[in-house]
Design a protein around this motif. Structure first.
Motif, mmCIF file in Angstrom:
data_model
loop_
_atom_site.group_PDB
_atom_site.id
_atom_site.type_symbol
_atom_site.label_atom_id
_atom_site.label_comp_id
_atom_site.label_asym_id
_atom_site.label_seq_id
_atom_site.Cartn_x
_atom_site.Cartn_y
_atom_site.Cartn_z
ATOM 1 N N LEU A 50 0.829 -1.214 0.000
ATOM 2 C CA LEU A 50 0.000 0.000 0.000
ATOM 3 C C LEU A 50 0.857 1.257 0.000
ATOM 4 O O LEU A 50 0.359 2.367 -0.124
ATOM 5 C CB LEU A 50 -0.915 0.008 1.238
ATOM 6 C CG LEU A 50 -1.843 -1.199 1.355
ATOM 7 C CD1 LEU A 50 -2.560 -1.193 2.699
ATOM 8 C CD2 LEU A 50 -2.848 -1.204 0.205
ATOM 9 N N GLU A 51 2.145 1.055 0.189
ATOM 10 C CA GLU A 51 3.077 2.175 0.314
ATOM 11 C C GLU A 51 4.325 1.749 -0.464
ATOM 12 O O GLU A 51 4.798 0.621 -0.308
ATOM 13 C CB GLU A 51 3.384 2.299 1.808
ATOM 14 C CG GLU A 51 3.773 3.591 2.381
ATOM 15 C CD GLU A 51 2.781 4.712 2.226
ATOM 16 O OE1 GLU A 51 3.025 5.479 1.308
ATOM 17 O OE2 GLU A 51 1.819 4.840 3.016
ATOM 18 N N GLU A 52 4.817 2.616 -1.300
ATOM 19 C CA GLU A 52 5.997 2.290 -2.097
ATOM 20 C C GLU A 52 7.235 2.174 -1.201
ATOM 21 O O GLU A 52 7.337 2.880 -0.201
ATOM 22 C CB GLU A 52 6.198 3.414 -3.113
ATOM 23 C CG GLU A 52 6.969 3.020 -4.339
ATOM 24 C CD GLU A 52 7.126 4.222 -5.259
ATOM 25 O OE1 GLU A 52 8.275 4.533 -5.603
ATOM 26 O OE2 GLU A 52 6.091 4.852 -5.572
ATOM 27 N N ILE A 53 8.150 1.310 -1.583
ATOM 28 C CA ILE A 53 9.412 1.179 -0.843
ATOM 29 C C ILE A 53 10.451 2.059 -1.520
ATOM 30 O O ILE A 53 10.715 1.902 -2.702
ATOM 31 C CB ILE A 53 9.868 -0.298 -0.842
ATOM 32 C CG1 ILE A 53 8.837 -1.150 -0.092
ATOM 33 C CG2 ILE A 53 11.250 -0.445 -0.231
ATOM 34 C CD1 ILE A 53 9.057 -2.633 -0.236
ATOM 35 N N THR A 54 11.028 2.995 -0.751
ATOM 36 C CA THR A 54 11.959 3.949 -1.356
ATOM 37 C C THR A 54 13.303 3.299 -1.669
ATOM 38 O O THR A 54 13.917 3.597 -2.681
ATOM 39 C CB THR A 54 12.189 5.147 -0.400
ATOM 40 O OG1 THR A 54 10.930 5.589 0.103
ATOM 41 C CG2 THR A 54 12.886 6.279 -1.109
ATOM 42 N N GLY A 55 13.756 2.421 -0.768
ATOM 43 C CA GLY A 55 15.045 1.778 -0.997
ATOM 44 C C GLY A 55 15.085 0.425 -0.323
ATOM 45 O O GLY A 55 14.305 0.153 0.580
ATOM 46 N N GLY A 56 16.036 -0.419 -0.762
ATOM 47 C CA GLY A 56 16.168 -1.745 -0.171
ATOM 48 C C GLY A 56 15.300 -2.759 -0.888
ATOM 49 O O GLY A 56 14.746 -2.473 -1.947
ATOM 50 N N GLN A 57 15.206 -3.933 -0.287
ATOM 51 C CA GLN A 57 14.520 -5.028 -0.955
ATOM 52 C C GLN A 57 13.567 -5.745 -0.010
ATOM 53 O O GLN A 57 13.896 -5.999 1.146
ATOM 54 C CB GLN A 57 15.565 -6.016 -1.451
ATOM 55 C CG GLN A 57 15.008 -6.950 -2.498
ATOM 56 C CD GLN A 57 16.096 -7.819 -3.090
ATOM 57 O OE1 GLN A 57 16.629 -8.699 -2.409
ATOM 58 N NE2 GLN A 57 16.448 -7.563 -4.339
ATOM 59 N N LEU A 58 12.389 -6.059 -0.518
ATOM 60 C CA LEU A 58 11.403 -6.825 0.243
ATOM 61 C C LEU A 58 11.078 -8.089 -0.532
ATOM 62 O O LEU A 58 10.731 -8.042 -1.716
ATOM 63 C CB LEU A 58 10.125 -5.996 0.428
ATOM 64 C CG LEU A 58 8.915 -6.753 0.986
ATOM 65 C CD1 LEU A 58 9.151 -7.188 2.425
ATOM 66 C CD2 LEU A 58 7.652 -5.912 0.896
ATOM 67 N N ARG A 59 11.218 -9.237 0.163
ATOM 68 C CA ARG A 59 10.851 -10.505 -0.466
ATOM 69 C C ARG A 59 9.778 -11.190 0.354
ATOM 70 O O ARG A 59 9.824 -11.191 1.581
ATOM 71 C CB ARG A 59 12.071 -11.424 -0.572
ATOM 72 C CG ARG A 59 12.943 -11.098 -1.775
ATOM 73 C CD ARG A 59 14.173 -11.962 -1.815
ATOM 74 N NE ARG A 59 15.051 -11.623 -0.693
ATOM 75 C CZ ARG A 59 15.955 -12.442 -0.177
ATOM 76 N NH1 ARG A 59 16.104 -13.666 -0.643
ATOM 77 N NH2 ARG A 59 16.691 -12.052 0.825
ATOM 78 N N ILE A 60 8.792 -11.746 -0.344
ATOM 79 C CA ILE A 60 7.793 -12.589 0.310
ATOM 80 C C ILE A 60 7.884 -13.944 -0.365
ATOM 81 O O ILE A 60 7.727 -14.038 -1.585
ATOM 82 C CB ILE A 60 6.374 -12.003 0.171
ATOM 83 C CG1 ILE A 60 6.300 -10.614 0.823
ATOM 84 C CG2 ILE A 60 5.336 -12.947 0.817
ATOM 85 C CD1 ILE A 60 4.944 -9.926 0.715
ATOM 86 N N GLY A 61 8.167 -14.982 0.430
ATOM 87 C CA GLY A 61 8.319 -16.316 -0.142
ATOM 88 C C GLY A 61 9.347 -16.352 -1.253
ATOM 89 O O GLY A 61 9.110 -16.962 -2.296
ATOM 90 N N ASN A 62 10.476 -15.680 -1.029
ATOM 91 C CA ASN A 62 11.599 -15.710 -1.985
ATOM 92 C C ASN A 62 11.401 -14.941 -3.279
ATOM 93 O O ASN A 62 12.247 -14.996 -4.163
ATOM 94 C CB ASN A 62 12.008 -17.159 -2.323
ATOM 95 C CG ASN A 62 12.968 -17.685 -1.282
ATOM 96 O OD1 ASN A 62 13.686 -16.910 -0.648
ATOM 97 N ND2 ASN A 62 12.941 -18.991 -1.080
ATOM 98 N N VAL A 63 10.284 -14.240 -3.408
ATOM 99 C CA VAL A 63 10.070 -13.414 -4.597
ATOM 100 C C VAL A 63 10.242 -11.947 -4.196
ATOM 101 O O VAL A 63 9.669 -11.506 -3.194
ATOM 102 C CB VAL A 63 8.642 -13.627 -5.156
ATOM 103 C CG1 VAL A 63 8.410 -12.754 -6.386
ATOM 104 C CG2 VAL A 63 8.413 -15.099 -5.469
ATOM 105 N N VAL A 64 11.026 -11.226 -4.935
ATOM 106 C CA VAL A 64 11.167 -9.788 -4.666
ATOM 107 C C VAL A 64 9.863 -9.112 -5.077
ATOM 108 O O VAL A 64 9.423 -9.248 -6.221
ATOM 109 C CB VAL A 64 12.354 -9.192 -5.458
ATOM 110 C CG1 VAL A 64 12.421 -7.675 -5.249
ATOM 111 C CG2 VAL A 64 13.652 -9.845 -5.006
ATOM 112 N N VAL A 65 9.224 -8.422 -4.116
ATOM 113 C CA VAL A 65 7.896 -7.871 -4.398
ATOM 114 C C VAL A 65 7.873 -6.340 -4.362
ATOM 115 O O VAL A 65 6.795 -5.750 -4.372
ATOM 116 C CB VAL A 65 6.821 -8.436 -3.419
ATOM 117 C CG1 VAL A 65 6.642 -9.925 -3.625
ATOM 118 C CG2 VAL A 65 7.161 -8.113 -1.971
ATOM 119 N N ASN A 66 9.038 -5.708 -4.334
ATOM 120 C CA ASN A 66 9.073 -4.229 -4.291
ATOM 121 C C ASN A 66 8.072 -3.597 -5.255
ATOM 122 O O ASN A 66 7.413 -2.632 -4.914
ATOM 123 C CB ASN A 66 10.466 -3.716 -4.679
ATOM 124 C CG ASN A 66 11.481 -3.938 -3.590
ATOM 125 O OD1 ASN A 66 11.488 -4.992 -2.963
ATOM 126 N ND2 ASN A 66 12.332 -2.959 -3.346
#
Ligand SMILES: Nc1ncnc2c1ncn2[C@@H]1O[C@H](COP(=O)(O)OP(=O)(O)O)[C@@H](O)[C@H]1O
Ligand SMILES: [Mg+2]
Length: 358
Positions: free
Chosen positions: A52-68
């Motif tokens: 619901l909010e954009e990620i400005t920097g870095g990496q987010l993975r859910i279940g090994n998939v990058v979901v940025n």
């Protein structure tokens, strides 16, 4: 699998950075609570994970998939909000099934899943009512029902119980715990209430000003807070803090404070260092004057039934002592106290960091 991994995650609104590079690994099936004072960034973190909010920097993975850059719909997460966000013109059953309907599920499948969620959440009798005809706790259960029918990979809760009264909050807490035991869905639960975080979570993540200060099992944080902030934030009533100064001693290290001296075999601080001594209310015990570490003046007794909180003064400083009810009757005046050596916490007064002592 739905482990969640945050790597140096940053959030910036315009020029203002509010999340400062958060690293965190959440295991599949784990129940993690984000806790911290208002404005520390809990909702922002959750909303970034939800998409619901954009990620400005870095990496987010859910279940090994990058979901940025993956839309909320594509992340397979379900979020439950503080204000429930139910549709007022729909029945309970329609509210619970709405997401499935939007996804194009058949009406027989929807009916089956709604019935199952209603059974789990004890909403079966209420399926034909509208949200306006429900109590706060019932509405909250409908909001949870809407999340569980989707069988998401991840549940995200943002202060879901804060609009409920104290008794209902405790009941719902138990229900959320049961729900997690039953479904084993990876869960992130945001709250400013440390009791909620401690009682619900496998692991508590303490946030302050957009940074993780400490994370660990609830009792780890309670027994070994890594700084004064966590020490005072976790535990109710709050940990007592006595300012002190390290002085030389021929028996090891000693800390002088207003009211006495503590001698320790070892303390990781030089002579002259200014420290804070932390003592939880339950680790102070009334005793005979000869055995006392220091004595306080009893001011107010708060009788809780099972035990009593004695609010006392040591010099000008307030200090709370938890005493068994039967030992607290008629306490007044000077109260000699001793403390548990193994539950002593020492912090560097300038950095707030925990100092190792023995
Ligand atoms: N849309 C926004 N624009 C600018 N600043 C925001 C916005 N949303 C939140 N913030 C700021 O980000 C910080 C964290 O807010 P939030 O995540 O809502 O805190 P919490 O949920 O822990 O109370 C606060 O300082 C808040 O003012
Ligand atoms: Mg919030």
């Amino acid at each position: 699998m739905a482990q969640i991994s945050l790597e140096k995650v940053i959030k910036r609104y315009g020029a203002v950075q509010t999340i400062h590079g958060v690293d965190l690994e959440i295991q599949d099936g784990e129940f993690v609570a984000f806790v911290g004072p208002s404005g520390c960034g809990k909702s922002t973190m959750l909303r970034m994970i939800a998409g619901l909010e954009e990620i400005t920097g870095g990496q987010l993975r859910i279940g090994n998939v990058v979901v940025n850059d993956v839309e909320p719909k594509g992340r397979d997460v379900a979020m439950v909000f503080q204000d429930y966000a139910l549709y007022p013109h729909m029945t309970v059953g329609q509210n619970i099934g709405f997401g499935l309907k939007m996804r194009g599920e058949s009406s027989s499948i929807i009916a089956e899943k709604v019935a199952e969620a209603a059974r789990i959440l004890q909403l079966e009798e209420l399926l034909d009512r509208r949200p306006g005809q429900l109590s706060g706790g019932q509405r909250q259960r409908v909001a949870m029902g809407r999340a569980i029918v989707r069988k998401p990979k991840v549940f995200l809760f943002d202060e879901p119980l804060s609009n409920l009264d104290a008794k209902l909050r405790v009941e719902m807490r138990t229900q959320i715990k049961r729900l997690h035991r039953m479904l084993r869905t990876t869960t992130i639960y945001v709250t400013h209430d440390q009791v909620e975080a401690m009682t619900l979570a496998d692991r508590v993540v303490v946030l302050r000003k957009g940074e993780i200060i400490q994370h660990g099992r609830p009792l780890e944080l309670y027994e070994r807070p890594n700084c004064r902030f966590v020490a005072e934030f976790i535990g109710s009533p709050q940990m007592n803090i006595l300012p002190g100064r390290v002085v030389s001693s021929d028996r090891g290290a000693a800390i002088e404070f207003d009211g006495g001296t503590i001698v320790l075999a070892r303390l990781d601080a030089p002579v002259g260092a200014i420290v804070d001594i932390g003592l939880r209310p339950e680790h102070l015990h009334p005793c005979a004057a000869a055995e006392a570490d220091f004595a306080v003046d009893v001011d107010v007794l708060e009788e809780l039934g099972s035990d009593t909180l004695a609010v006392c003064f040591l010099g000008g400083r307030e200090l709370t002592v938890r005493i068994a009810a039967e030992e607290s009757r008629g306490l007044s005046g000077k109260l000699p106290l001793r403390f548990d050596r193994k539950h002593l916490h020492i912090f560097d007064a300038s950095t707030g960091r925990r100092l190792e002592a023995a």
